[in-house]
Design a protein around this motif. Structure first.
Motif, short mmCIF file in Angstrom:
data_model
loop_
_atom_site.label_atom_id
_atom_site.label_comp_id
_atom_site.label_asym_id
_atom_site.label_seq_id
_atom_site.Cartn_x
_atom_site.Cartn_y
_atom_site.Cartn_z
N LYS A 137 0.83 -1.20 0.00
CA LYS A 137 0.00 0.00 0.00
C LYS A 137 0.86 1.26 0.00
CE LYS A 137 -3.88 2.20 2.40
NZ LYS A 137 -4.77 2.17 3.59
N ARG A 138 1.89 1.27 0.82
CA ARG A 138 2.76 2.44 0.90
C ARG A 138 3.51 2.66 -0.41
NH1 ARG A 138 6.39 2.83 6.16
NH2 ARG A 138 4.27 2.99 7.00
N ASP A 145 -1.19 7.32 1.53
CA ASP A 145 -1.42 6.17 2.41
C ASP A 145 -1.84 6.68 3.79
OD1 ASP A 145 -1.46 3.82 3.81
OD2 ASP A 145 0.70 3.44 3.66
#
Length: 405
Positions: A137-138, A145
């Protein structure tokens, strides 16, 4: 076997389509039901997010949902739940002192933290399914995020310290290895789909009438990372075709939804506003017919930890055009059940869609192959077989460790 499922934000009772209600909710619900039908004693622990919720709710098949008081008895975005996990874990520790589970199966990283707190005093082994990883995700969202900064470090500790990580696709195994989780500590069991509900030939009641020769469908949570903008941009290069987008709030509230507003602006600027229809939340009972009404299902996220929509489409006998990311690489057999395309490349999406729309027989073959693939690998029965095997392996290994100690 007494199995404790911990799913802090994704209740199996939640209505699907919201920002924090999607594939994980379905996974926990259906896996718990299937395991309970096999005679296991299954309790799902999820956070109480409303004051009027009963303490316990029975699921079909015999599993039970137990609402855990941790934080306010009100909806809280999942990225804001981290401070409440110690209280969640302490409550689990007290509950399991009264009735100890044989194995704990945690879903999502915060559930893993709460499960460790709850299980440690009683020596109960924990199996971890992340469903999504903070590192991924990051990487893709960067400054956007909204996860707590502690997420990646906590995930690394959980992955290295739990009895087994149950990954949903092979791509996740590589990501976990980069985090320092040995591949030998990871088992791969995919997500599943209800192939009885999602099937070809579902009754067409309530399906919107076509406004163009061909129909494309994209569905799921209405959030930017799902890549609906790529489908809208591709549509500008696909003549005589409409795009239906299903998901998000009820249709009457779409005007207030930021992502719906963004997609509508994009459709206008791309000159396809008259060919894009946003349906909002669709009754799950109506989804098989809606999928079956499409010539192709588009799944175009920038990244996707697994992705249940391709399975639903394949189960309905509809070919899938999906981005070559995450779980799509396992579920969609490129050239057999659909096509994989590069992410963030609407031109590639358009080219593949035009090719498939021009070959009716090819689409029929790919749709049939998709249905066969689902029945062979992705029914909830198959998924439960794999999870049950992992649970038994973990229990056997735990027993051996106790004997040595």
């Amino acid at each position: 076997m007494r199995i404790a499922m911990v799913s802090e934000h994704a209740s199996p009772l939640a209505a699907l389509g919201g920002v924090d209600a999607g594939g994980q909710n379905v996974y926990v619900a259906r896996l718990s039901e299937e395991l309970a039908r096999r005679g296991h004693d299954v309790t799902v622990y999820t956070r109480r997010d409303a004051a009027d919720l009963p303490d316990r709710v029975a699921l079909p098949g015999g599993a039970v949902v137990e609402h855990v008081p941790a934080g306010p008895a009100a909806p809280v975005p999942k990225d804001e739940l981290f401070p409440h996990m110690p209280a969640f874990g302490a409550w689990l520790a007290r509950a399991w002192a009264r009735e100890r589970p044989d194995v704990v199966h945690a879903h999502f990283w915060m559930s893993g933290l709460a499960s460790r707190i709850g299980a440690h005093p009683h020596g109960v082994p924990v199996v971890q399914t992340f469903h999504a990883l903070g590192t991924v995700k990051r990487r893709h969202q960067g400054r956007l995020d909204t996860s707590p900064p502690e997420r990646v470090g906590v995930e690394r500790q959980i992955g290295r310290g739990c009895a087994r990580v149950l990954a949903t696709c092979t791509d996740e195994v590589h990501e976990l290895a980069d985090m320092g989780v040995p591949p030998g500590q990871v088992s791969v069991v995919p997500c599943g789909v209800d192939a009885g509900h999602f099937r070809p030939g579902a009754a067409p009641g309530g399906v919107p009438a076509r406004r163009a020769r061909h129909r494309l469908l994209a569905c799921g949570r209405l959030v930017p990372r799902k890549g609906y903008d790529q489908a809208v941009r591709a549509l500008a290069r696909i003549p005589d075709t409409e795009l239906l987008i299903a998901g998000g709030p009820p249709a009457g509230l779409l005007d207030e939804d930021p992502e719906a507003q963004r997609l509508r602006r994009l459709a206008r600027s791309a000159g396809v506003a008259d060919r894009v229809r946003m349906l909002g939340a669709v009754d799950p009972a109506a989804m098989p017919a809606l999928i079956g009404s499409a010539d192709l299902v588009l799944c175009t996220p920038v990244y996707e930890p697994f992705g249940i929509v391709p399975l639903e489409a394949m189960a309905c006998g509809v070919p899938v055009v999906a981005t070559d990311v995450g779980g799509h690489r396992d579920s969609v057999a490129d050239g057999v059940t659909g096509r994989l395309v590069a992410p963030q490349d609407p031109g590639a999406v358009a080219a593949v869609v035009r090719e498939l729309l021009g070959h009716d027989a090819l689409r029929r073959r790919q749709g049939a192959a998709g249905r066969e693939r689902v029945l062979a690998h992705y029914t909830w029965r198959r998924v439960a077989d794999g999870v049950q095997q992992v649970h038994h392996q973990v229990l056997a290994g735990h027993a051996q460790q106790k004997e040595v100690a």
